[in-house]
Every structure is written in structure tokens, then in C-alpha cells.
Design a protein around this motif. Structure first.
Motif: not given
Length: 318
Positions: A36-45
Motif C-alpha cells: 500500500l502506497d499512501l500520501l498522508l497529511a495533517d495541518s503541519s505537512g
């Protein structure tokens, strides 16, 4: 409530936290095993994540995770090609019981969209050139609702809620100041180019109401915002009966502002305002990426490598 942010991740530590999915794909590795390949994020980056050796019985559950989903992950923070990456061991979709606040996951421009829009519109309203004024006000007012949240990119610079407005506003501020130094520039033509140059990103890029983009539209992939922008600008200028020379000059500014063919521009700038538009666009993009890298770095340290800055590391002064 989110307890740990991407900007705080340290290499080799084990983390358990909530993250938003910006992109997700099941792929097959060279060993013919599924991962599984993901691009993950939150409000910091943002951070890339991998879950290796996905078992067949896991696939159905993982396929329920979509772009924009909030997931809880357990992972080890690793490093690959000079950039942090998550090696994920556990992953699950969240539910109402997790009591999450979307502001923890949505990266947003540092100013209110209404205030940025007002600043940009006020500058256009003050134009002495009636045609440029009519054109810019028409385009701004026609796109107001989507400008309140649209990012300026799917990834990288200004990929955030109302990022497009933030990009335009800062370029507009620079255009005003640079016109005081280079007095040969047609200030209003340059400012109109700034306002109009990236408008078709709203049709090139897909986005939800939080400014989170899963990627590009069909036309975005096939044509890109430069070609789409020239086509739309030509239509609007004809509808508003804007003079042909002015129309073509604005179209040229739009289609040449990426400068190089490999970045989508079939023509390089052929007059001063078009040349300056390119540099203003580059300055704002590079300064955004520099600022982001510095903000994610401890004083006295170098950042991870930044792909958009030619894989440079950025130093943060103590």
C-alpha cells in the motif's frame, strides 16, 4: 483530538496517530507482493507511507480507504532518499468514536479567504484601464465561491485550503513593489497577469471543500492549466469585447509563465511584463517551499531533502 503531528516525527521512532489520506494505491513490488502506497497529511505537512506485504485478506478492508479519509496508523518513521517516510504496521479507518477535529488535518493559508479575496478584488477595482478592470473583476466574481477553498496545487507549493488566493495575493503584493523599481513595466498589465495566470487550476486540479486534492481532472491531465487558461481567457475576452492586442498579450503571459517547455510553456516571455510574471511566480513558489522546510526543521539543523528545491536541504538558523 489529534495528539502528534507530522512536523514532530523523528527518524526511527514508533508513532501512533491520526492522519488524512491525500492519495492511496495498492501496488505490486518487484518481489510481486502487494503493498500500500499512501500520501498522508495533517495541518503541519505531508509524509509518504508504505504498508508492505499486504495479505490477500487485507485488500478488501484497505480498498474502503479513499482520498480524504482519516485513518489511524501505527508506524516506524524511516528515511528514504533523504526524506522521512512511514513504514506502517497497522492501519484503520476512523469513526465518530474517535472524536476528531478537521482543523487538525486541513492545512490552510495563514489568512482568511474573505480577506485575501477582498485585497485582490480591491486592487482590480482600482485599475485605471477599464478593460483590465472589467476582465479581472468578472473572473474574480465568477470564481469567488471556489476561490474560498481552492489549493494552488495537488502537492507541493500552496497545496492547502485557499492556497490559490494566498499565492495570488503575495504575487500581487510583489508586483506592486517591483513596479516601483522597474518603472518601464505596465503595472496594471502585470497585476492583471498575476490575477489571471493560475485561474484554470480550479479546473485542472480536483479538490474538496477543505482544499484537499486527490489529483487532476481529465482535462487537467490532458491539457494542463496553461492551455486551459488561454482557451478560457480567449472566450471571456471575446464575450467582454476586450481589445485583441490586450487579449493576446494576456494569453501570452499565461502560456509563457512556466518559461520552459518541460514545465508546460510552449513560448518564453516576449515582453517585460510576461518575463516579470514568471519571476514573481517562481519567487513565491520557492519562498513557500523554503518556509515550509524551515518550519519543519529544528534550529541549527538541516531539513529533509526538498524535491521542489532540486533535492536541496534547507538550513534553519539557531
Amino acid at each position: 483530538m489529534k495528539d502528534y503531528y507530522i512536523s514532530n516525527f523523528k527518524t526511527n521512532e514508533e508513532i501512533t496517530t491520526y492522519l488524512m489520506v491525500k492519495s492511496i494505491a495498492l501496488k505490486t513490488g518487484s518481489n510481486r507482493k502487494t503493498y500500500l502506497d499512501l500520501l498522508l497529511a495533517d495541518s503541519s505537512g505531508e509524509i509518504n507511507g508504505k504498508k508492505w506485504d499486504v495479505a490477500d485478506e487485507e485488500v478488501a478492508g484497505l480498498e474502503r480507504i479513499k482520498e480524504g479519509s482519516i485513518i489511524k496508523v501505527r508506524a516506524i518513521v524511516t528515511e528514504w532518499n533523504g526524506m522521512k517516510q512511514l513504514k506502517i504496521s497497522r492501519i484503520r479507518l476512523t469513526g465518530a468514536e474517535d472524536m476528531l477535529d478537521m482543523s487538525d488535518f486541513v492545512k490552510a493559508a495563514p489568512e482568511k479567504p474573505e480577506e485575501m479575496f477582498g485585497f485582490i478584488r480591491q486592487r482590480a477595482e482600482a485599475f485605471g484601464d477599464g478593460e483590465l478592470k472589467e476582465l479581472c473583476l468578472h473572473v474574480l466574481d465568477s470564481n469567488r465561491d471556489r476561490l474560498m477553498y481552492y489549493p494552488a496545487a495537488s502537492k507541493n507549493h500552496h497545496a492547502e485550503m485557499a492556497g490559490l488566493l494566498w499565492h495570488i495575493k503575495r504575487m500581487l503584493m510583489m508586483a506592486e513593489r517591483v513596479s516601483e523599481v522597474y518603472v518601464n513595466l505596465n503595472r496594471e498589465l502585470l497585476m492583471a497577469g498575476v490575477i489571471l495566470h493560475d485561474m484554470e487550476k480550479m479546473n485542472e486540479i480536483l479538490s474538496n471543500e477543505y482544499g484537499v486534492s486527490p489529483g487532476y481532472s481529465f482535462e487537467g491531465k490532458m491539457l494542463g492549466h496553461l492551455v486551459m487558461g488561454v482557451r478560457e481567457l480567449d472566450r471571456v475576452c471575446r464575450d467582454l469585447d476586450i481589445g485583441r492586442e490586450k487579449t493576446v498579450m494576456l494569453e501570452h503571459m499565461m502560456i509563457s509563465h512556466h518559461y520552459e517547455p518541460e514545465f508546460g510553456s510552449p513560448k518564453k516571455p516576449l515582453f517585460p511584463e510576461a518575463e516579470m510574471l514568471h519571476y514573481l511566480d517562481m519567487i513565491d513558489a520557492k519562498m513557500y517551499d523554503m518556509e515550509e522546510a524551515v518550519n519543519r526543521t529544528e534550529p541549527g539543523e538541516f531539513s529533509d531533502r526538498v524535491w521542489t528545491l532540486d533535492n536541496r536541504t534547507v538550513y534553519r538558523a539557531e
